[in-house]
Design an enzyme around this catalytic site. Structure first.
Site, PDB file in Angstrom:
ATOM      1  CB  ALA A   1      -0.908   0.004   1.221  1.00 24.08           C
TER       2      ALA A   1
ATOM      3  CD  GLU B   1      -3.831  -7.205   3.496  1.00 23.62           C
ATOM      4  OE1 GLU B   1      -4.403  -7.382   4.571  1.00 23.62           O
ATOM      5  OE2 GLU B   1      -3.392  -6.093   3.123  1.00 23.62           O
TER       6      GLU B   1
ATOM      7  CD  GLU C   1       0.691  -5.765   5.930  1.00 24.06           C
ATOM      8  OE1 GLU C   1      -0.042  -5.666   4.933  1.00 24.06           O
ATOM      9  OE2 GLU C   1       1.381  -6.793   6.164  1.00 24.06           O
TER      10      GLU C   1
ATOM     11  N   GLY D   1      -0.634  -5.097   1.075  1.00 22.26           N
ATOM     12  CA  GLY D   1      -1.895  -5.005   0.345  1.00 22.26           C
ATOM     13  C   GLY D   1      -1.864  -5.728  -0.990  1.00 22.26           C
TER      14      GLY D   1
END
Length: 260
Positions: free
Chosen positions: A66, A115, A135, A112
């Site tokens: 991200a 994900e 993360e 992300g």
């Protein structure tokens, strides 16, 4: 909508959606998530789209994570909203999409990015792919479904290790973990994805949509997956695809599914 961060191309029913921010290693920012949502939403209603292949531009990254600069100063409440909106708009939207979604993971799929790949119905990877959820090295946890989907795919222990160490695994280890279904060379990746899409498209896409609902139901809290399967199985009997499929089988000919 004119897209700035993604490329969309339909090739005989196979829609390729490419995240195209190569200078940022295709990192997901708010604008890219919005564009991806619009592209998937459009594909949902487009009868010419049968299967979706999701990939990243270039050879370095699928999605390298991200865009941290967008939320580095967020409050706890803003963080909750970020995760909730992202899950609803893109990650859960993809996971529950009525048409098959294949993630073609080229290069890095981190945070992300992993994900998003996990939200697809299944994944194939290039042999240079690297995957991980880093993360906790930033003082946060995965917020776009990573803590839920990773254990479902690789098991609790392996998921805990990957999340806690913030480490990366390579494509072959991802294959061993059942995180991806196939590993091929970078050059073969999209061709291989298209071949899989072609195999899917020979079958009833109406039935496949029902199968997606039934499989996903097993992972929904409070939902009886067996009951969902029974209902979806029964619904198939009322479709033109079922009539065509059974007729073709009994008459020993190739089915030509009408798609309803």
């Amino acid at each position: 909508m004119n897209f700035e961060n993604i490329l969309v191309e339909n090739n005989e029913g196979i829609l390729q959606i490419t995240i195209d921010r190569p200078t940022k290693l295709n990192a997901l920012n708010k604008a890219t998530i919005e564009e991806l949502h619009v592209a998937f939403d459009d594909a949902k209603e487009d009868e010419d789209v049968k299967v979706i292949i999701l990939t990243g531009s270039g050879e370095k990254a699928f999605v390298a994570g991200a865009d941290i600069s967008e939320f580095s100063d967020f409050s706890p409440e803003e963080g909750k909203v970020l995760a909730a909106q992202g899950q609803a708009k893109l990650f859960d939207f993809v996971a529950n999409f009525s048409k098959p979604v294949i993630a073609a993971v080229n290069g890095f799929a981190l945070g992300g990015g992993l994900e998003l790949a996990m939200a697809a119905h299944f994944r194939i990877a290039s042999d240079n792919a690297k995957m991980g959820l880093p993360e906790v090295s930033l003082g946060v946890i995965p917020g776009y479904g990573g803590t839920q989907r990773l254990p479902q795919l690789v098991g609790k222990g392996r998921a805990m290790e990957m999340i806690m160490t913030a480490g990366m695994i390579d494509a072959n280890q991802a294959l061993q973990y059942n995180l991806v279904n196939h590993v091929v060379s970078q050059e073969e990746l999209l061709d291989f994805a298209e071949k899989l899409a072609g195999k899917i498209m020979r079958n009833s896409l109406v039935a496949i949509s029902s199968a997606i609902k039934a499989v996903n139901a097993n992972y929904e809290t409070g939902v009886n997956g067996f009951e969902t399967e029974i209902n979806e199985f029964g619904s198939c009997f009322g479709t033109a695809d079922f009539e065509e499929g059974t007729s073709a089988f009994l008459n020993k000919r190739k089915a030509d599914f009408p798609g309803n």
